[in-house]
Motif scaffolding. Structure first.
Motif, PDB file in Angstrom:
ATOM      1  N   ASP A   1       0.824  -1.212   0.000  1.00 35.78           N
ATOM      2  CA  ASP A   1       0.000   0.000   0.000  1.00 35.78           C
ATOM      3  C   ASP A   1       0.859   1.263   0.000  1.00 35.78           C
ATOM      4  OD1 ASP A   1      -2.057  -1.711   0.001  1.00 35.78           O
ATOM      5  OD2 ASP A   1      -2.933  -1.105   1.911  1.00 35.78           O
ATOM      6  N   HIS A   2       1.996   1.226   0.722  1.00 41.36           N
ATOM      7  CA  HIS A   2       2.868   2.399   0.741  1.00 41.36           C
ATOM      8  C   HIS A   2       3.407   2.709  -0.648  1.00 41.36           C
ATOM      9  CE1 HIS A   2       2.545   3.239   4.836  1.00 41.36           C
ATOM     10  NE2 HIS A   2       3.365   2.329   5.315  1.00 41.36           N
ATOM     11  N   ILE A   3       3.801   1.651  -1.358  1.00 37.63           N
ATOM     12  CA  ILE A   3       4.340   1.869  -2.714  1.00 37.63           C
ATOM     13  C   ILE A   3       3.247   2.406  -3.638  1.00 37.63           C
ATOM     14  CG2 ILE A   3       5.337   0.759  -4.745  1.00 37.63           C
ATOM     15  CD1 ILE A   3       6.870  -1.055  -3.037  1.00 37.63           C
ATOM     16  N   ILE A   4       2.067   1.798  -3.544  1.00 36.18           N
ATOM     17  CA  ILE A   4       0.960   2.235  -4.401  1.00 36.18           C
ATOM     18  C   ILE A   4       0.592   3.688  -4.085  1.00 36.18           C
ATOM     19  CG2 ILE A   4      -1.494   1.868  -4.933  1.00 36.18           C
ATOM     20  CD1 ILE A   4      -1.042  -1.108  -4.538  1.00 36.18           C
ATOM     21  N   GLU A   5       0.579   3.984  -2.797  1.00 30.38           N
ATOM     22  CA  GLU A   5       0.258   5.341  -2.335  1.00 30.38           C
ATOM     23  C   GLU A   5       1.277   6.346  -2.889  1.00 30.38           C
ATOM     24  OE1 GLU A   5       0.357   5.253   1.939  1.00 30.38           O
ATOM     25  OE2 GLU A   5       1.035   7.322   1.938  1.00 30.38           O
ATOM     26  N   PHE A   6       2.564   5.990  -2.798  1.00 34.52           N
ATOM     27  CA  PHE A   6       3.602   6.887  -3.315  1.00 34.52           C
ATOM     28  C   PHE A   6       3.459   7.063  -4.819  1.00 34.52           C
ATOM     29  CE2 PHE A   6       7.705   8.139  -4.904  1.00 34.52           C
ATOM     30  CZ  PHE A   6       8.074   9.125  -4.008  1.00 34.52           C
TER      31      PHE A   6
END
Ligand SMILES: [Cu+2]
Length: 267
Positions: free
Chosen positions: A25-30
């Motif tokens: 989720d962090h990667i997608i969010e970034f």
């Protein structure tokens, strides 16, 4: 969840229910924020160019073009950020998923056998041993071709459509296919893997929230692809044991009664 993560929710992402999902989720969010910034930047530049180089102000073409080095720096920064995302985050995360499987006893192993247009699940039963499977034994009443003469297969559990797993325990799903390429995709578990005929492909995840989740086929596998869905039920350990018991009783009853199989949707 912090406010920045709301962009994932805004764009329709399901809430995470797996132990590793927050990293994805962090990667997608970034990526979403980065793409949003690029979208605003490129759009502003486009509008500026339309205005700045309009015919009224610039009747003759300037063959030298842009002299400022800013665009080169900007382009280079975009490439650098993308390289860091890929090499620094995405590939190491993928490496963890495919190299660091939970040790044998700790995880629950399930064989997932895809077919047009459903997922079948094969569980080892009380003895913890999977029965032998033979493609020549596949029939409507024996969708996985389990050898009736193999004692290890006597207590095996075969289900279609709905899979139960206990919460907080790693699950290894070994994917295979009976016909074409399918993809076993559970969005809430942040996991997907192709089911390819002739291959056994393991994937793993640890559910951390009880509930009912949708399993979908993530590869266009034929006319009934749209209907190729299943259900993952994440149970408390007690509920999971109850489900296992129920399935085992059903399997025992099925062997003597041999009911006709339920039709597969879209097939
Ligand atoms: Cu499919």
């Amino acid at each position: 969840m912090n406010n920045l993560a709301l962009i994932n929710e805004f764009l329709g992402q399901q809430p995470n229910a797996s132990s590793h999902g927050y990293q994805i989720d962090h990667i997608i969010e970034f990526c979403h924020w980065f793409m949003a910034a690029l979208f605003v930047g490129w759009s502003a530049f486009f509008i500026y160019v339309l205005f700045r180089f309009r015919k009224g102000r610039q009747p003759a073409a300037d063959h030298a073009g842009v002299r400022s080095p800013i665009s080169t720096h900007l382009e280079f920064s975009v490439v650098l950020i993308e390289a860091v995302l890929l090499l620094g985050f995405a590939i190491p995360l993928w490496g963890k998923r495919v190299n660091q499987f939970p040790p044998g006893k700790e995880a629950l192993l399930v064989h997932v056998v895809a077919q047009q247009f459903s997922f079948n699940y094969h569980l080892p039963g009380a003895d913890g041993q999977f029965g032998r499977r033979d493609v020549n034994l596949v029939s409507n009443s024996n969708p996985l071709g389990i050898d009736p003469n193999d004692p290890a297969g006597k207590d095996d559990i075969v289900t279609t459509g709905e899979l139960h797993v206990p919460v907080d325990r790693p699950v290894i799903a070994e994917l295979s296919s009976k016909d074409v390429i399918h993809d076993f995709f559970i969005t809430e578990m942040r996991i997907a893997g192709d089911a390819i005929p002739g291959s056994l492909i393991p994937i793993w995840f640890t559910p951390v929230k009880t509930g009912t989740y949708e399993i979908i086929c993530g590869q266009l596998c034929g006319l009934g692809h749209y209907g190729m869905k299943g259900t993952l039920v994440v149970d408390t350990p007690q509920d999971y044991q109850a489900w296992l018991k129920e399935r085992a009783e059903l399997a025992g009853g099925a062997q003597s009664a041999a009911p006709s199989p339920s039709p597969t949707p879209g097939g």
